[in-house]
Design a protein around this motif. Structure first.
Motif, PDB file in Angstrom:
ATOM      1  N   PHE A   1       0.756  -1.316   0.018  1.00  0.00           N
ATOM      2  CA  PHE A   1       0.098  -0.026  -0.012  1.00  0.00           C
ATOM      3  C   PHE A   1       0.918   1.140   0.070  1.00  0.00           C
ATOM      4  N   LEU A   2       2.019   1.210   0.554  1.00  0.00           N
ATOM      5  CA  LEU A   2       3.000   2.285   0.650  1.00  0.00           C
ATOM      6  C   LEU A   2       3.613   2.473  -0.461  1.00  0.00           C
ATOM      7  N   GLU A   3       4.153   1.588  -1.455  1.00  0.00           N
ATOM      8  CA  GLU A   3       4.933   1.618  -2.641  1.00  0.00           C
ATOM      9  C   GLU A   3       4.231   2.312  -3.663  1.00  0.00           C
ATOM     10  N   ARG A   4       4.994   3.042  -4.009  1.00  0.00           N
ATOM     11  CA  ARG A   4       4.452   4.081  -5.327  1.00  0.00           C
ATOM     12  C   ARG A   4       5.486   4.458  -6.325  1.00  0.00           C
ATOM     13  N   GLY A   5       6.513   3.476  -6.202  1.00  0.00           N
ATOM     14  CA  GLY A   5       7.505   3.465  -7.245  1.00  0.00           C
ATOM     15  C   GLY A   5       7.801   2.676  -8.129  1.00  0.00           C
ATOM     16  N   HIS A   6       8.529   1.658  -7.984  1.00  0.00           N
ATOM     17  CA  HIS A   6       8.998   0.761  -8.960  1.00  0.00           C
ATOM     18  C   HIS A   6       7.936  -0.399  -9.037  1.00  0.00           C
ATOM     19  N   LEU A   7       7.733  -0.959 -10.374  1.00  0.00           N
ATOM     20  CA  LEU A   7       6.896  -2.112 -10.349  1.00  0.00           C
ATOM     21  C   LEU A   7       7.588  -3.383  -9.925  1.00  0.00           C
ATOM     22  N   LEU A   8       9.069  -3.304  -9.851  1.00  0.00           N
ATOM     23  CA  LEU A   8       9.742  -4.563  -9.551  1.00  0.00           C
ATOM     24  C   LEU A   8       9.508  -4.566  -7.861  1.00  0.00           C
ATOM     25  N   MET A   9       9.550  -3.536  -7.283  1.00  0.00           N
ATOM     26  CA  MET A   9       9.368  -3.632  -5.793  1.00  0.00           C
ATOM     27  C   MET A   9       7.855  -4.135  -5.354  1.00  0.00           C
ATOM     28  N   ILE A  10       6.783  -3.942  -6.291  1.00  0.00           N
ATOM     29  CA  ILE A  10       5.503  -4.270  -6.049  1.00  0.00           C
ATOM     30  C   ILE A  10       5.649  -5.859  -6.318  1.00  0.00           C
ATOM     31  N   LEU A  11       6.156  -6.400  -7.434  1.00  0.00           N
ATOM     32  CA  LEU A  11       6.272  -7.872  -7.619  1.00  0.00           C
ATOM     33  C   LEU A  11       7.021  -8.560  -6.613  1.00  0.00           C
ATOM     34  N   LEU A  12       8.066  -7.928  -5.977  1.00  0.00           N
ATOM     35  CA  LEU A  12       8.684  -8.687  -4.945  1.00  0.00           C
ATOM     36  C   LEU A  12       7.682  -8.539  -3.494  1.00  0.00           C
ATOM     37  N   LEU A  13       7.190  -7.765  -3.316  1.00  0.00           N
ATOM     38  CA  LEU A  13       5.966  -7.744  -2.204  1.00  0.00           C
ATOM     39  C   LEU A  13       5.240  -8.645  -2.661  1.00  0.00           C
ATOM     40  N   LEU A  14       4.557  -8.890  -3.449  1.00  0.00           N
ATOM     41  CA  LEU A  14       3.622  -9.790  -3.754  1.00  0.00           C
ATOM     42  C   LEU A  14       4.094 -11.257  -3.673  1.00  0.00           C
ATOM     43  N   GLU A  15       5.381 -11.446  -3.904  1.00  0.00           N
ATOM     44  CA  GLU A  15       6.009 -12.482  -3.721  1.00  0.00           C
ATOM     45  C   GLU A  15       6.611 -12.983  -2.262  1.00  0.00           C
ATOM     46  N   GLY A  16       6.454 -11.776  -1.347  1.00  0.00           N
ATOM     47  CA  GLY A  16       6.617 -12.143  -0.039  1.00  0.00           C
ATOM     48  C   GLY A  16       5.188 -12.558   0.503  1.00  0.00           C
ATOM     49  N   VAL A  17       4.181 -11.867   0.131  1.00  0.00           N
ATOM     50  CA  VAL A  17       2.757 -12.430   0.295  1.00  0.00           C
ATOM     51  C   VAL A  17       2.641 -13.760   0.180  1.00  0.00           C
ATOM     52  N   MET A  18       3.210 -14.136  -0.906  1.00  0.00           N
ATOM     53  CA  MET A  18       2.875 -15.906  -1.278  1.00  0.00           C
ATOM     54  C   MET A  18       3.896 -16.731  -0.627  1.00  0.00           C
ATOM     55  N   LEU A  19       4.910 -16.126  -0.293  1.00  0.00           N
ATOM     56  CA  LEU A  19       5.936 -16.707   0.735  1.00  0.00           C
ATOM     57  C   LEU A  19       5.360 -16.885   2.299  1.00  0.00           C
TER      58      LEU A  19
ATOM     59  N   GLY B   1      10.613   2.186 -21.288  1.00  0.00           N
ATOM     60  CA  GLY B   1      12.168   2.535 -20.991  1.00  0.00           C
ATOM     61  C   GLY B   1      12.540   2.566 -19.458  1.00  0.00           C
ATOM     62  N   ASN B   2      11.358   2.474 -18.549  1.00  0.00           N
ATOM     63  CA  ASN B   2      11.389   2.302 -17.017  1.00  0.00           C
ATOM     64  C   ASN B   2      10.179   1.557 -16.523  1.00  0.00           C
ATOM     65  N   ASP B   3      10.498   1.285 -15.109  1.00  0.00           N
ATOM     66  CA  ASP B   3       9.469   0.552 -14.552  1.00  0.00           C
ATOM     67  C   ASP B   3       8.721   1.181 -13.405  1.00  0.00           C
ATOM     68  N   PHE B   4       8.602   2.424 -13.679  1.00  0.00           N
ATOM     69  CA  PHE B   4       7.946   3.251 -12.624  1.00  0.00           C
ATOM     70  C   PHE B   4       6.339   3.151 -12.752  1.00  0.00           C
ATOM     71  N   VAL B   5       5.817   3.012 -11.850  1.00  0.00           N
ATOM     72  CA  VAL B   5       4.192   2.784 -11.440  1.00  0.00           C
ATOM     73  C   VAL B   5       3.580   4.241 -12.143  1.00  0.00           C
ATOM     74  N   SER B   6       4.227   5.241 -12.123  1.00  0.00           N
ATOM     75  CA  SER B   6       3.632   6.587 -12.592  1.00  0.00           C
ATOM     76  C   SER B   6       3.795   6.504 -14.085  1.00  0.00           C
ATOM     77  N   SER B   7       4.166   5.902 -14.814  1.00  0.00           N
ATOM     78  CA  SER B   7       4.408   6.024 -16.208  1.00  0.00           C
ATOM     79  C   SER B   7       3.226   4.956 -16.677  1.00  0.00           C
ATOM     80  N   LEU B   8       2.425   4.313 -15.858  1.00  0.00           N
ATOM     81  CA  LEU B   8       1.171   3.382 -16.443  1.00  0.00           C
ATOM     82  C   LEU B   8       0.102   4.141 -16.454  1.00  0.00           C
ATOM     83  N   THR B   9      -0.461   4.796 -17.525  1.00  0.00           N
ATOM     84  CA  THR B   9      -1.670   5.574 -17.621  1.00  0.00           C
ATOM     85  C   THR B   9      -2.568   4.939 -18.580  1.00  0.00           C
ATOM     86  N   ILE B  10      -3.711   5.148 -18.707  1.00  0.00           N
ATOM     87  CA  ILE B  10      -4.677   4.416 -19.298  1.00  0.00           C
ATOM     88  C   ILE B  10      -4.601   5.198 -20.756  1.00  0.00           C
TER      89      ILE B  10
END
Length: 102
Positions: free
Chosen positions: A25-43, A90-99
């Motif tokens: 919920f606090l992560e607003r930066g990189h998509l890779l960090m979000i994927l790592l947190l989801l893997e932590g939930v699965m673990l 060119g990057n993995d920032f969450v802010s670059s994902l727009t509709i």
């Protein structure tokens, strides 16, 4: 006088899941960090089912295998989407994902 430091592994795994959700919920930066947190939930869920509940009920081992299979599939799909995003934007920032860019 000795202090007993018995740590219940079920409690530790639930705390891992909750801390990963807070980080998600606090992560607003990189998509890779979000994927790592989801893997932590699965673990955390995997370890909870294995250590917390799995010792009491033997039929939960099949559920543990299904959960770890879904975790591996989620990791593969997440990494492929990450590679696709980095190649297009060119990057993995969450802010670059727009509709509007689709």
């Amino acid at each position: 006088m000795f202090v007993s430091l018995e740590i219940n592994l079920g409690f530790v795994s639930i705390m891992l899941v909750l801390s990963c959700y807070v980080g998600l919920f606090l992560e607003r930066g990189h998509l890779l960090m979000i994927l790592l947190l989801l893997e932590g939930v699965m673990l955390g869920l995997f370890s909870f089912l294995l250590f917390g509940v799995g010792s009491f009920i033997l039929s939960n081992f099949y559920l543990v295998l299904v959960l770890i299979s879904f975790g591996a599939c989620e990791a593969a799909v997440g990494l492929s989407l990450l590679v696709s995003l980095v190649r297009t934007h060119g990057n993995d920032f969450v802010s670059s994902l727009t509709i509007y860019e689709c």
